[in-house]
Enzyme design. Structure first.
Site, PDB file in Angstrom:
ATOM      1  N   LYS A 149       0.832  -1.200   0.000  1.00  0.00           N
ATOM      2  CA  LYS A 149       0.000   0.000   0.000  1.00  0.00           C
ATOM      3  C   LYS A 149       0.871   1.257   0.000  1.00  0.00           C
ATOM      4  CE  LYS A 149      -3.896   1.840   2.768  1.00  0.00           C
ATOM      5  NZ  LYS A 149      -4.710   1.565   3.972  1.00  0.00           N
ATOM      6  N   SER A 168      -9.381   1.817   3.371  1.00  0.00           N
ATOM      7  CA  SER A 168      -8.516   2.609   2.528  1.00  0.00           C
ATOM      8  C   SER A 168      -7.486   1.788   1.736  1.00  0.00           C
ATOM      9  CB  SER A 168      -7.763   3.629   3.394  1.00  0.00           C
ATOM     10  OG  SER A 168      -6.924   2.987   4.361  1.00  0.00           O
ATOM     11  N   SER A 227      -9.895  -0.937   7.240  1.00  0.00           N
ATOM     12  CA  SER A 227      -9.319  -0.629   5.937  1.00  0.00           C
ATOM     13  C   SER A 227      -8.717  -1.809   5.191  1.00  0.00           C
ATOM     14  CB  SER A 227      -8.261   0.471   6.078  1.00  0.00           C
ATOM     15  OG  SER A 227      -8.863   1.701   6.369  1.00  0.00           O
TER      16      SER A 227
END
Length: 494
Positions: free
Chosen positions: A106, A181, A205
């Site tokens: 990420k 996210s 997330s």
């Protein structure tokens, strides 16, 4: 995989005597192979990491114009790393259990020499001085981190809406978002950009992209995977297509790192062994006491299709010998509102540190949300923080006398890609995380695993949470459920 993999070695690397020269008929199939399949084939000199990396890059090249899951994709560097891995496997000297396995990280997981924009144009593009702990452990194990994945501004949205990255979309339905996210990580896992994708989770997330993309999203116990910087409730963990692949990632990610002041004591846990025999986990399931949690106690109402899928999962677990008990709502509206206010104030501090130009670059939704904290008093901020402690107490007490709790991961299926949150209202931005948030604050491990599909064909995730530190138990129950659930549909866009 039903047939032994054909041999395929790069032209620059000498082949061992037992290696044939016939390449696979369809390189793209290799992008779908599991960690175990890949490393077993590497060890047997039946398959090269170069072929696998080529397949993943071809898959990404075909789908990225629609998905926008990746950022900092570097094909040449990835292929060079694959050739180095191939040479190590041919010498019988792999760096670790993930040598040659493609992986993404990420955006907010720092990698040395690369900027860490946190999904927003408001963050300066300053190269990171060091790898964050998850990146360091993967590099040491020989994994090929071929790209970073996209995320929304500051990671404070459950969508792929970002001022820095292109809008991420859901492979199951391009009109829907992948969740957030860890938005790009969820989309990449569902689309088959290799077996491993590492995200972060502070309120859902990892698990929200897990449910909305139909993949496994595992949030470990707080401190199980070292991170830098650490923060209350914040974890890193894998998004994968199978529980076994998540366990393989954890065997590397959970290695210690002194930078995490909230890290757990190092333990040599049998991550691989606990998922090596799925049928054994079905037997282990018998007699387990599992709470069924269907009403969050706050937030959005539960969609009937999500309820039906969760209740069906509970019936399947009961039929396999588990004892299912109802669980009362863990959350209250005050808890959710308190966490919302606390995070608003935290983000307001970040906003106030920005220059006027940087503030102008921030997503307006995030700016409005953070600015709403300006009028909070010190007492109100303290009361907001206190809700974290009350949530922690509630989640731990709910687990008393139980081995696990199962619930929906989210109350709804995937929502429109262009929306920042399901409500599209910055003053009601957390209405969809009532089922995931308490296990961040309570520090328990929790996983989302696909439990079925809506009439529109969208995945619906089952959340499985365990006692604090029982990460292995959560993975074992999730793998047992993989055997019990309805047949899974083909992966999208393959």
């Amino acid at each position: 995989m039903t047939q032994p993999p054909p041999s395929f070695f790069s032209d620059t690397t000498p082949r061992p005597p037992e290696a044939a020269a016939t390449p696979p008929s369809d390189l793209l199939d290799l992008a779908d192979w599991s960690v175990h399949e890949l490393t077993q084939a590497y060890a047997a000199h039946q398959l090269s990491p170069v072929a696998v990396m080529q397949a993943v890059l071809q898959r990404a090249d075909a789908l990225e114009p629609q998905l926008h899951a990746l950022w900092l994709l570097r094909p040449d560097a990835a292929l060079a790393a694959a050739r180095a891995s191939e040479a190590r496997w041919l010498r019988g000297e792999p760096l670790g259990p993930l040598d040659g396995v493609p992986v993404t990280l990420k955006d907010n997981i720092a990698t040395q020499g690369d900027p860490t924009p946190l999904g927003t144009r408001a963050t300066p593009d300053v190269p990171a001085a060091h790898d964050a702990p998850p990146a360091a452990r993967l590099r040491e194990a020989g994994a090929i981190a071929f790209a970073k994945t996209t995320m929304p501004d500051w990671g404070m949205l459950s969508s792929g809406l970002s001022t820095y990255h292109a809008l991420a979309r859901n492979p199951w339905d391009l009109s829907r978002g992948p969740g957030g996210s860890s938005s790009g990580a969820g989309a990449a896992a569902a689309a088959g950009y290799g077996p491993l994708h590492i995200g972060t989770d502070i309120g859902g997330s990892i698990r929200l992209p897990g449910t909305w993309c139909g993949v496994v999203g595992f949030k470990p116990s707080l401190g199980r995977v070292p991170i830098d910087p650490p923060f209350m409730g914040r974890c890193a963990g894998p998004l994968t297509r199978t529980v076994a692949d998540a366990a393989a990632a954890m065997a590397v990610l959970s290695l210690p790192d002194r930078r995490d002041s909230m890290g757990l004591p190092a333990q040599d846990l049998p991550w691989i062994a606990c998922t090596a025999q799925p049928e054994a986990n079905l037997g282990w399931l018998r007699g387990k006491r599992i709470g069924l949690w269907l009403e969050a106690g706050c937030g959005l109402p539960l969609d009937p299709e999500v309820r039906a899928a969760t209740e069906d999962a509970a019936r399947r677990l009961a039929a396999a010998g588990a004892h299912i008990e109802p669980v009362a709502p863990l959350m209250t509206p005050a808890m959710l509102a308190g966490m919302d206010r606390f995070w608003r104030m935290r983000s307001l501090q970040d906003v106030q540190a920005l220059s006027p130009a940087q503030r102008e670059a921030l997503l307006p939704y995030i700016l409005t949300w953070a600015e709403s904290a300006r009028e909070l008093t010190g007492a109100e901020v303290y009361q907001a923080w206190l809700q974290n402690h009350l949530m922690r107490q509630a989640s731990v007490q709910a687990m008393a006398g139980l081995d696990f709790i199962v619930s929906p991961t989210a109350p709804i299926t995937a929502f429109a890609a262009e929306l920042p949150t399901p409500t599209n209202d910055p003053l009601r931005g957390l209405e969809h995380i009532g089922f995931t948030l308490p296990f961040n604050m309570g520090e328990q491990p929790a996983v989302s695993v696909n439990a079925g599909y809506s009439r529109a064909g969208l995945p619906i995730g089952l959340q499985i949470a365990g006692q604090r530190f029982d990460d292995l138990g959560v993975l074992r129950l999730a793998q047992a459920f993989e055997l019990l659930r309805e047949p899974q549909r083909p992966w999208p866009m393959a």
